[in-house]
Design an enzyme around this catalytic site. Structure first.
Site, PDB file in Angstrom:
ATOM      1  N   CYS A 109       0.904  -1.043   0.147  1.00 40.34           N
ATOM      2  CA  CYS A 109       0.008   0.026   0.172  1.00 40.34           C
ATOM      3  C   CYS A 109       1.004   1.211   0.164  1.00 40.34           C
ATOM      4  CB  CYS A 109      -0.548   0.074   1.242  1.00 40.34           C
ATOM      5  SG  CYS A 109      -2.082   1.496   1.402  1.00 40.34           S
ATOM      6  N   ASP A 111       0.396   3.786   1.754  1.00 40.94           N
ATOM      7  CA  ASP A 111       0.378   4.298   2.840  1.00 40.94           C
ATOM      8  C   ASP A 111       1.678   4.776   3.508  1.00 40.94           C
ATOM      9  OD1 ASP A 111       0.074   4.890   5.918  1.00 40.94           O
ATOM     10  OD2 ASP A 111      -2.023   4.363   5.662  1.00 40.94           O
ATOM     11  N   ARG A 113       3.025   5.074   6.173  1.00 45.68           N
ATOM     12  CA  ARG A 113       3.084   4.601   7.520  1.00 45.68           C
ATOM     13  C   ARG A 113       3.845   2.963   7.325  1.00 45.68           C
ATOM     14  NH1 ARG A 113      -2.631   4.153  10.191  1.00 45.68           N
ATOM     15  NH2 ARG A 113      -2.993   3.807   8.030  1.00 45.68           N
ATOM     16  N   HIS A 165      -2.192  -3.694   4.930  1.00 48.30           N
ATOM     17  CA  HIS A 165      -2.069  -3.264   6.595  1.00 48.30           C
ATOM     18  C   HIS A 165      -3.211  -2.902   7.266  1.00 48.30           C
ATOM     19  CE1 HIS A 165      -2.519   1.234   5.945  1.00 48.30           C
ATOM     20  NE2 HIS A 165      -2.291   0.682   4.607  1.00 48.30           N
ATOM     21  N   CYS A 168      -6.229   0.362   7.058  1.00 48.83           N
ATOM     22  CA  CYS A 168      -5.923   0.996   5.757  1.00 48.83           C
ATOM     23  C   CYS A 168      -6.979   1.851   5.082  1.00 48.83           C
ATOM     24  CB  CYS A 168      -5.989  -0.418   4.646  1.00 48.83           C
ATOM     25  SG  CYS A 168      -5.727   0.034   2.915  1.00 48.83           S
TER      26      CYS A 168
END
Length: 398
Positions: A109, A111, A113, A165, A168
């Protein structure tokens, strides 16, 4: 001078417009709210290559300079990183410049993080990475399809990891009943399909957070399925199965938890998670005898592909004609085998002849170069002799 004149002219036009326009009906371009920009930490829609003029918009000018500070920080961080890596290994960047040979392809992803390399403790050059919203594997995504082909056919990676994750945003958005508008809504529709496939299991989970976490896991499973179904993956796995005894690339599913940093293994296999036989694009038994000893990478351009197709077609037609001629003269299997062997020997003889002609040409060029060097050597020796006899040390180079 030109830049000053241009800015001065714009300022004058704005001033004239404000003086002639009624205050109730005319409004100049509103100034940027620097306080709001600072709070949101988002840059205004200004090109960094050509910053705003301070004379035109004071707020935009200071916002632009603030953005430059953020960029300067990144450059300074890069300098520190280069210094650290060079200190740890003086040859580090020389190795990086020599190419890459990663063993893993990571589909994760976007993202912020979820930093791929750091999660699994791998450095630069060890992990080939593709990231998008909610780690989707979509057959029409040319970016991911290109990465799949490149990583398997050229880098020859051995493992593909699909990593989702928890928490999400893409998965959460797919579970909401909001229209997020194109193209985002089109993208997360793929996750809605994952929910549809597993609706009975998901609807039985009463807690919304747990239901979302389970959808994250099931999304990883379905994207592993999508990876497996791709032709480039199937073709590579068939070849490695026949030549190496193992289906490569291996496909793994994982889920990362930002709350504790742990990776959770998601059990996946084509036999367990999908209709295995239906999605086997290549039948290994049928293509076993046709596979080359070395893995054939696809041509890098349509032109090369056409050339290869013509070469293969020409060879196929030639072989068929020879075999057919042998069969017409005598239908015995022995004569057909002889014709096939003759075709192979003829090809080998042609290849040997080309190599011999090339070697002869190279030897001829080499002899010519040697002869020219001998002439140069003789000329230099003659000049040296003449120079010494005449007593002029520097005259021999004239």
């Amino acid at each position: 001078m030109f830049a000053f004149t241009k800015v001065f002219g714009v300022a004058c036009l704005v001033a004239v417009a404000e003086s002639f326009a009624p205050s109730a009906t005319f409004a100049t371009t509103p100034r940027l709210n620097t306080a709001a920009v600072s709070r949101s930490a988002r840059a205004p829609a200004l090109g960094l290559s050509m910053g705003p003029s301070r004379a035109v918009d004071e707020d935009a000018w200071f916002t632009y300079m603030s953005d430059r500070k953020y960029l300067d920080k990144l450059y300074k961080n890069n300098d520190k990183w280069v210094e650290k890596m060079t200190k740890d290994d003086p040859e580090y960047f020389g190795k990086m410049a020599g190419g890459q040979a990663p063993k893993f392809l990571w589909v994760g992803c976007s993202d912020a993080r979820v930093p791929a390399n750091e999660l699994v403790g791998l450095g630069p050059g060890e992990l080939f990475v593709h990231r998008n919203v909610a780690n989707q594997v979509v057959g029409t995504d040319t970016s991911l399809m290109s990465i799949l082909q490149f990583s398997l056919e050229f880098l020859e990676v051995e493992n593909i990891i699909v990593c989702g994750h928890y928490a999400c945003g893409g998965v959460a958005a797919s579970m909401s009943k909001n229209d997020h508008h194109a193209p985002l809504e089109n993208w997360i529709r793929q996750i809605k399909d994952v929910y549809r496939l597993h609706a009975d299991e998901l609807d039985a989970i009463k807690d919304p957070t747990e239901r979302q976490r389970r959808l994250v896991e099931l999304n990883v499973v379905e994207q592993c399925n999508n990876i497996y179904k791709e032709a480039v993956v199937q073709r590579r796995r068939v070849w490695t199965k026949e030549k190496l005894g193992e289906e490569i690339p291996r496909i793994f599913g994982m889920v990362y938890d930002p709350a504790d940093g742990a990776l959770k293994k998601i059990e996946w296999s084509p036999e367990k998670n999908m209709d295995y036989d239906f999605y086997k694009l290549y039948d290994s038994a049928a293509v076993k005898d046709k596979l080359e000893d070395t893995y054939q990478k696809r041509p890098s351009s349509w032109r090369e592909k056409d050339v290869l197709n013509q070469k293969f077609e020409s060879k196929r037609v030639t072989d068929e004609v020879e075999v057919s001629a042998a069969a017409d003269s005598d239908d015995s299997v022995e004569n057909i085998k002889v014709a096939e062997m003759a075709a192979k020997y003829r090809q080998a003889a042609e290849r040997l002849q080309k190599e011999t002609m090339l070697r002869i040409e190279q030897e001829k060029q080499l002899k010519q170069v040697i002869a020219e060097l001998e002439d140069i050597k003789a000329a230099i020796s003659g000049k040296k002799e003449k120079g010494v006899k005449e007593g002029g040390l520097f005259d021999m180079f004239k």
